[in-house]
Design a protein around this motif. Structure first.
Motif, PDB file in Angstrom:
ATOM      1  N   SER A  80       0.833  -1.162   0.195  1.00  0.00           N
ATOM      2  CA  SER A  80       0.134   0.130  -0.095  1.00  0.00           C
ATOM      3  C   SER A  80       0.848   1.243  -0.028  1.00  0.00           C
ATOM      4  N   GLY A  81       2.150   1.104   0.219  1.00  0.00           N
ATOM      5  CA  GLY A  81       3.077   2.423  -0.014  1.00  0.00           C
ATOM      6  C   GLY A  81       3.251   3.212   1.338  1.00  0.00           C
ATOM      7  N   HIS A  82       2.861   2.624   2.449  1.00  0.00           N
ATOM      8  CA  HIS A  82       2.868   3.415   3.643  1.00  0.00           C
ATOM      9  C   HIS A  82       4.472   3.362   4.326  1.00  0.00           C
ATOM     10  N   SER A  83       5.133   4.237   4.182  1.00  0.00           N
ATOM     11  CA  SER A  83       6.668   4.329   4.547  1.00  0.00           C
ATOM     12  C   SER A  83       6.746   4.480   6.040  1.00  0.00           C
ATOM     13  N   ARG A  84       5.741   5.171   6.743  1.00  0.00           N
ATOM     14  CA  ARG A  84       5.977   5.524   7.951  1.00  0.00           C
ATOM     15  C   ARG A  84       5.361   4.189   8.923  1.00  0.00           C
ATOM     16  N   CYS A  85       4.767   3.317   8.267  1.00  0.00           N
ATOM     17  CA  CYS A  85       4.435   2.072   9.016  1.00  0.00           C
ATOM     18  C   CYS A  85       5.544   1.240   8.725  1.00  0.00           C
ATOM     19  N   ILE A  86       6.137   1.323   7.809  1.00  0.00           N
ATOM     20  CA  ILE A  86       7.251   0.105   7.551  1.00  0.00           C
ATOM     21  C   ILE A  86       8.451   1.025   8.630  1.00  0.00           C
ATOM     22  N   ARG A  87       8.614   1.985   8.681  1.00  0.00           N
ATOM     23  CA  ARG A  87       9.492   2.559   9.646  1.00  0.00           C
ATOM     24  C   ARG A  87       9.398   2.224  11.017  1.00  0.00           C
ATOM     25  N   LEU A  88       8.204   2.060  11.432  1.00  0.00           N
ATOM     26  CA  LEU A  88       7.741   1.458  12.751  1.00  0.00           C
ATOM     27  C   LEU A  88       7.656   0.219  13.170  1.00  0.00           C
ATOM     28  N   ILE A  89       7.373  -0.699  12.074  1.00  0.00           N
ATOM     29  CA  ILE A  89       7.478  -1.946  12.318  1.00  0.00           C
ATOM     30  C   ILE A  89       8.911  -2.426  12.407  1.00  0.00           C
ATOM     31  N   LEU A 122      12.995  16.397  26.428  1.00  0.00           N
ATOM     32  CA  LEU A 122      11.521  16.491  25.886  1.00  0.00           C
ATOM     33  C   LEU A 122      10.600  15.477  26.829  1.00  0.00           C
ATOM     34  N   CYS A 123       9.333  15.464  26.739  1.00  0.00           N
ATOM     35  CA  CYS A 123       8.560  14.362  27.156  1.00  0.00           C
ATOM     36  C   CYS A 123       8.492  13.212  26.194  1.00  0.00           C
ATOM     37  N   THR A 124       8.118  12.090  26.691  1.00  0.00           N
ATOM     38  CA  THR A 124       8.156  10.862  25.908  1.00  0.00           C
ATOM     39  C   THR A 124       7.241  10.839  24.605  1.00  0.00           C
ATOM     40  N   ARG A 125       5.921  11.298  24.847  1.00  0.00           N
ATOM     41  CA  ARG A 125       5.012  11.322  23.911  1.00  0.00           C
ATOM     42  C   ARG A 125       5.507  12.486  22.583  1.00  0.00           C
ATOM     43  N   CYS A 126       5.968  13.467  22.904  1.00  0.00           N
ATOM     44  CA  CYS A 126       6.539  14.361  21.919  1.00  0.00           C
ATOM     45  C   CYS A 126       7.857  13.653  21.197  1.00  0.00           C
ATOM     46  N   ALA A 127       8.731  12.979  21.799  1.00  0.00           N
ATOM     47  CA  ALA A 127       9.769  12.352  21.241  1.00  0.00           C
ATOM     48  C   ALA A 127       9.098  11.361  20.307  1.00  0.00           C
ATOM     49  N   LEU A 128       8.402  10.423  20.705  1.00  0.00           N
ATOM     50  CA  LEU A 128       7.716   9.623  20.039  1.00  0.00           C
ATOM     51  C   LEU A 128       6.940  10.124  18.732  1.00  0.00           C
ATOM     52  N   TYR A 129       6.189  11.191  18.860  1.00  0.00           N
ATOM     53  CA  TYR A 129       5.482  11.947  17.569  1.00  0.00           C
ATOM     54  C   TYR A 129       6.888  12.154  16.612  1.00  0.00           C
ATOM     55  N   LEU A 130       7.860  12.979  17.100  1.00  0.00           N
ATOM     56  CA  LEU A 130       9.042  13.474  16.392  1.00  0.00           C
ATOM     57  C   LEU A 130       9.555  12.273  15.444  1.00  0.00           C
ATOM     58  N   CYS A 131       9.947  11.316  16.140  1.00  0.00           N
ATOM     59  CA  CYS A 131      10.575  10.140  15.385  1.00  0.00           C
ATOM     60  C   CYS A 131       9.393   9.500  14.456  1.00  0.00           C
ATOM     61  N   SER A 132       8.514   9.572  14.805  1.00  0.00           N
ATOM     62  CA  SER A 132       7.343   8.685  13.956  1.00  0.00           C
ATOM     63  C   SER A 132       6.991   9.578  12.651  1.00  0.00           C
ATOM     64  N   THR A 133       7.174  11.017  12.847  1.00  0.00           N
ATOM     65  CA  THR A 133       6.693  11.635  11.427  1.00  0.00           C
ATOM     66  C   THR A 133       7.834  12.422  10.894  1.00  0.00           C
ATOM     67  N   ASN A 134       8.806  12.419  11.446  1.00  0.00           N
ATOM     68  CA  ASN A 134       9.883  13.496  10.689  1.00  0.00           C
ATOM     69  C   ASN A 134      10.314  12.690   9.287  1.00  0.00           C
ATOM     70  N   ILE A 135      10.491  13.552   8.339  1.00  0.00           N
ATOM     71  CA  ILE A 135      11.157  13.357   7.076  1.00  0.00           C
ATOM     72  C   ILE A 135      12.122  14.352   6.389  1.00  0.00           C
TER      73      ILE A 135
END
Length: 382
Positions: free
Chosen positions: A74-83, A289-302
């Protein structure tokens, strides 16, 4: 059921998981919630499922596809990064994203995960020998294909003859055959740059060039001919690489991430959300940083970092320094430590309640009855 509502229902999925629903529950096709979330590209649901330790190696009953196959098709690169986050090292060599900085035995082992584990997950074949790289190439998902190549995907993996699958190209086809079938020039260039052979043939005797001609992908012929004069430059590392994701996911599992703990009055809050207290710090620059913001930063950054940073480093939101790993602050307690503290507090309170006047009176009455030889009073269990 969890696997039926997971697409787009982050709050409901989180609530079910907190209530004890099994994260690896399957449907009648053998598909888990992680597979469904990867199919539809809901990376936040994927992240939550992985934080609850969803199994990335499970395959469905239909054709043996894993969550990685669903994300690639399906072309979901963010999901591949997390997996693949748990399999990617945090410290790497600038010239090779999978090579540790040094192999000194005195170095911390936690920074150097087993590279073979990453290769096994990335190159896991479904029925017919089809890998995630085949699926990304066939569907022209250049970002996914480049990310898989950077994460040790086998560019020379070939399909096999299998009666359970339909292969219109033929068994023995490499990802370049599938890219020629899809008709994507960037995918073909990326595969050739990584060493794919233009003259490899499948069981039908077809080369990628012949596959392109058969399916009328004439724009690929100048690139796929064996003596092509078109220069193919090495591609830069994928912008979906995220080195610190592995470290922050481990911290989130150990210390929690959903509890909204406001910052104390005498302490600085997280510099991103300005609400929660800081729980982690970036290695290198040391910004907290807080844990939630660090998670979001690593999951979305390109966004690429400076050229001096290793590929896959995440730019710090405050100083743009390349972050390769997060560490928890000394004041951040793990969930196990918090549970022990709560248990100790509960034990202390229970001990205190044993000394209330009513219980002391009951003890005195029991002692008085025993002295009088009364047999009707049974010993109390304290």
């Amino acid at each position: 059921m969890l696997f039926e509502i997971c697409p787009g229902s982050l709050q409901i999925v989180t609530l079910l998981l907190e209530c004890g629903v099994e994260v690896n529950t399957r449907n009648y096709c053998g598909q888990t919630a992680l597979m469904q979330a990867c199919r539809y590209g809901h990376w936040e649901v994927v992240q939550t499922l992985l934080l609850y330790r969803a199994n990335v190696n499970r395959a469905d009953y239909l054709n043996g596809r894993t969550a990685l196959h669903f994300a690639a098709v399906s072309g979901h690169s963010r999901c591949i990064r997390l997996i693949l986050a748990d399999f990617v090292p945090s410290i790497i060599h600038p010239s090779n994203i999978l090579q540790p900085v040094n192999c000194d035995e005195s170095a911390p082992v936690k920074n150097y995960p087993d590279r073979s584990s990453l290769a096994r997950v990335v190159n896991r074949a479904a029925d017919g020998g089809i890998t995630s790289l085949h699926m990304a190439a066939l569907n022209c998902h250049t970002e996914c294909l480049q990310l898989l190549l950077d994460l040790s995907a086998n560019v020379n993996a070939v399909t096999i003859q299998d009666g359970t699958t339909i292969d219109l190209i033929g068994a023995g086809s490499a990802p370049l055959h599938y890219a020629a079938c899809g008709g994507s020039i960037p995918c073909c260039q990326a595969l050739i740059a990584k060493g794919a052979s233009r003259i490899a043939t499948n069981c039908n005797g077809w080369t990628p060039l012949q596959v392109a001609r058969l399916l009328r992908r004439h724009w690929l012929e100048p690139l796929l001919i064996p003596d092509s004069s078109i220069p193919v430059q090495p591609l830069p590392p994928s912008r979906y690489l995220a080195l610190p994701l592995s470290s922050i996911m481990k911290i989130a599992r150990d210390c929690g991430w959903r509890i909204v703990d406001p910052a104390p009055v005498d302490a600085d809050p997280c510099s991103v959300c300005l609400e929660r207290r800081c729980t982690v710090a970036a290695e290198g620059c040391g910004h907290e940083l807080c844990t939630r913001c660090a998670l979001y930063l690593c999951s979305t950054n390109i966004i690429a970092t400076a050229t001096s940073s290793p590929p896959g480093a995440i730019p710090c939101p405050l100083c743009r320094h390349g972050i390769v790993s997060f560490v928890k602050l000394p004041t951040t307690m793990s969930l196990k430590d918090l549970a022990k503290m709560n248990l100790a507090s509960l034990t202390l309170c229970t001990t205190c309640t044993m000394e209330i006047p009513e219980l002391n009176s009951a003890r005195a009455l029991l002692h008085k009855g025993e002295n009088r030889g009364c047999r009707s009073l049974e010993p109390l269990q304290w």
